[in-house]
Design an enzyme around this catalytic site. Structure first.
Site, PDB file in Angstrom:
ATOM      1  N   HIS A 171      -6.225  -8.622  -9.009  1.00 42.17           N
ATOM      2  CA  HIS A 171      -6.336 -10.070  -9.202  1.00 42.17           C
ATOM      3  C   HIS A 171      -7.023 -10.325 -10.534  1.00 42.17           C
ATOM      4  O   HIS A 171      -8.141  -9.872 -10.775  1.00 42.17           O
ATOM      5  CB  HIS A 171      -7.121 -10.714  -8.062  1.00 42.17           C
ATOM      6  CG  HIS A 171      -6.373 -10.760  -6.778  1.00 42.17           C
ATOM      7  ND1 HIS A 171      -6.978 -10.646  -5.544  1.00 42.17           N
ATOM      8  CD2 HIS A 171      -5.042 -10.903  -6.520  1.00 42.17           C
ATOM      9  CE1 HIS A 171      -6.052 -10.726  -4.592  1.00 42.17           C
ATOM     10  NE2 HIS A 171      -4.881 -10.882  -5.169  1.00 42.17           N
ATOM     11  N   GLU A 226     -10.816 -11.647 -11.218  1.00 44.73           N
ATOM     12  CA  GLU A 226     -11.925 -10.924 -10.603  1.00 44.73           C
ATOM     13  C   GLU A 226     -12.476  -9.868 -11.565  1.00 44.73           C
ATOM     14  O   GLU A 226     -12.369  -8.662 -11.357  1.00 44.73           O
ATOM     15  CB  GLU A 226     -11.463 -10.310  -9.278  1.00 44.73           C
ATOM     16  CG  GLU A 226     -11.032 -11.380  -8.281  1.00 44.73           C
ATOM     17  CD  GLU A 226     -10.392 -10.843  -7.011  1.00 44.73           C
ATOM     18  OE1 GLU A 226     -10.408  -9.609  -6.805  1.00 44.73           O
ATOM     19  OE2 GLU A 226      -9.864 -11.655  -6.228  1.00 44.73           O
ATOM     20  N   HIS A 262     -12.471  -5.819  -5.147  1.00 50.84           N
ATOM     21  CA  HIS A 262     -12.157  -7.225  -5.324  1.00 50.84           C
ATOM     22  C   HIS A 262     -13.440  -8.055  -5.385  1.00 50.84           C
ATOM     23  O   HIS A 262     -14.534  -7.567  -5.144  1.00 50.84           O
ATOM     24  CB  HIS A 262     -11.310  -7.735  -4.153  1.00 50.84           C
ATOM     25  CG  HIS A 262      -9.888  -7.265  -4.158  1.00 50.84           C
ATOM     26  ND1 HIS A 262      -8.825  -8.106  -4.394  1.00 50.84           N
ATOM     27  CD2 HIS A 262      -9.351  -6.039  -3.933  1.00 50.84           C
ATOM     28  CE1 HIS A 262      -7.692  -7.415  -4.331  1.00 50.84           C
ATOM     29  NE2 HIS A 262      -7.981  -6.167  -4.042  1.00 50.84           N
ATOM     30  N   GLU A 273     -14.995  -6.091  -1.073  1.00 50.04           N
ATOM     31  CA  GLU A 273     -15.256  -7.380  -1.715  1.00 50.04           C
ATOM     32  C   GLU A 273     -16.683  -7.357  -2.245  1.00 50.04           C
ATOM     33  O   GLU A 273     -17.645  -7.267  -1.480  1.00 50.04           O
ATOM     34  CB  GLU A 273     -15.069  -8.519  -0.714  1.00 50.04           C
ATOM     35  CG  GLU A 273     -13.658  -8.666  -0.167  1.00 50.04           C
ATOM     36  CD  GLU A 273     -12.699  -9.345  -1.138  1.00 50.04           C
ATOM     37  OE1 GLU A 273     -13.143  -9.710  -2.257  1.00 50.04           O
ATOM     38  OE2 GLU A 273     -11.519  -9.501  -0.786  1.00 50.04           O
TER      39      GLU A 273
END
Length: 422
Positions: free
Chosen positions: A173, A176, A305, A381
């Protein structure tokens, strides 16, 4: 499509404030609101809020019982707050001026690689090339090209034959930035750290690292739109503003593709998963690279992420279906969580992503587990829980690297204890 149209209108309004020599889109006096959604009715109303107010959702909208962050321009502050009060949605303004926060997390001295500031793609790749040239135990390849022709690079660290491998993936992504910063931090620790434990891990295991899966999107976040998430291929759809670009590549893997997820079927939205799986050259290149290794060699696949501080395990497509070795995976994730928290107190929640958040299909970790049969896969995350979110200040990069390094050590050791590398 109304979400996409109003989102683009919001971005256009931000871009109108651009100045020469700066990123095209600016967000002066745009606020980030954190909303606490308690009921299904509140969630349904939130999903319709774009019909009257221009908002940019920073999170996939899933189930009640979670907090969701939205960006709202200065023209809509009062209208949003009035609507939220009417719906009895508890909210907090967590960022008063998004542009100020973006400036605080922007690229600093980009002359050489370090982990106190964010860097451009060229600086990251220059560092990778220098490390590869300096160490004969590193094998570096271009595993494919992006849609716009940029290299997708890999680094394999192997000091001993017969090792099993651990795979690290970064920046699928675009927005990020902390993802590739953390993955390169870990790689640097494995190569250059004098810590005996890191030296041992670099001897006893092979490490395969793809720090930048989405180079086109990443460059776009630096040069045009900091909030961009997808890759940059025109996806064949358009709306009143023109052509729509990009696929959310972590919704495009061919494992239960398209079964669940917020707005995965909206071509102009951030989370569009494509018209079918495996449409993106970057994803196909990554899958082909993983598949080029013999079965059973890669024993762990970890995708990094932002944000939320989770260790998300398979599966994402369901909140009732779990992997056969789910209990084992939870024990391994628990070791990561406990060790990471010991450094600065950052608490990482662990468990199946479909259970902890909401069902989302087509993610890399699920493909790695479900198709490639890699016995431990996860999405990590990183910081934080929403105060800064995707715009984590650069002065936290090293702290994130240190806590994730501690978590990684414990994870690998627990996985070994569980027999994962036998």
């Amino acid at each position: 499509m109304k979400v996409a149209i109003l989102l683009i209108a919001l971005l256009a309004m931000a871009a109108a404030k651009s100045t020469p020599g700066r990123m095209a889109a600016r967000y002066d006096n745009f606020r980030i609101y954190q909303l606490t959604i308690d009921t299904e009715l509140q969630m349904q109303e939130l999903k319709k809020i774009h019909e009257t107010i221009s908002v940019h959702f920073l999170n996939d909208l899933g189930a009640p019982g979670h907090k969701y962050n939205v960006i709202v321009g200065p023209l809509f502050h009062r209208a949003l707050e009035k609507t939220l009060k009417f719906l009895e949605i508890v909210y907090e303004v967590i960022v008063e001026d998004l542009q100020k926060l973006i400036d605080e997390s922007s690229v600093g001295d980009d002359s050489e690689m370090e982990w106190e500031s964010y860097h451009t793609l060229d600086t990251i790749y220059d560092w990778v090339d220098k490390e590869c040239a300096a160490h004969d135990y590193l094998e570096c390849k271009v595993i494919g090209k992006s849609f716009e022709g940029r290299d997708i690079k890999s680094i394999k660290l192997s000091k001993r034959s017969g090792n099993k491998a651990i795979f690290l993936e970064g920046n699928i992504h675009a927005m990020e930035w902390i993802s590739s910063a953390t993955v390169t931090f870990l790689l640097n620790q494995l190569i250059n750290s004098e810590d005996p434990e890191m030296q041992r891990l670099s001897e006893e295991y092979d490490w395969i690292v793809v720090p930048m899966v989405n180079p086109d999107g990443f460059v776009y976040t630096h040069e045009v739109e900091r909030l961009w998430r997808k890759n940059r291929r025109p996806n064949g759809f358009h709306n009143v503003t023109g052509d729509c670009y990009g696929i959310d590549m972590n919704r495009n893997f061919d494992f239960h593709w398209g079964g669940a997820g917020w707005n995965i079927d909206e071509p102009c939205d951030h989370w569009f998963g494509g018209v079918e799986p495996n449409t993106e050259i970057e994803i196909v290149s990554l899958q082909n690279f993983v598949s080029s290794f013999e079965d059973g060699y890669i024993r762990s696949y970890m995708a990094y992420h932002a944000y939320g501080q989770y260790v998300l395990l398979p599966y994402g497509h369901s909140n009732t279906e779990f992997p056969p070795n789910y209990d084992q995976m939870k024990r391994i994730a628990a070791a990561f969580s406990e060790a990471a928290a010991d450094v600065y107190g950052s608490a990482f929640t662990y468990g199946a992503s479909g259970l902890l958040n909401y069902p989302v299909s087509g993610a890399a970790k699920d493909w790695a587990y479900g198709v490639k049969k890699i016995p431990f896969t996860c999405t990590v995350e990183l910081r934080d829980k929403g105060t800064f979110g995707f715009f984590l200040p650069s002065n936290q990069i090293t702290e994130v690297g240190l806590e994730i390094t501690a978590g990684l050590k414990a994870l690998v050791n627990k996985a070994a204890e569980e027999g994962l590398f036998d």
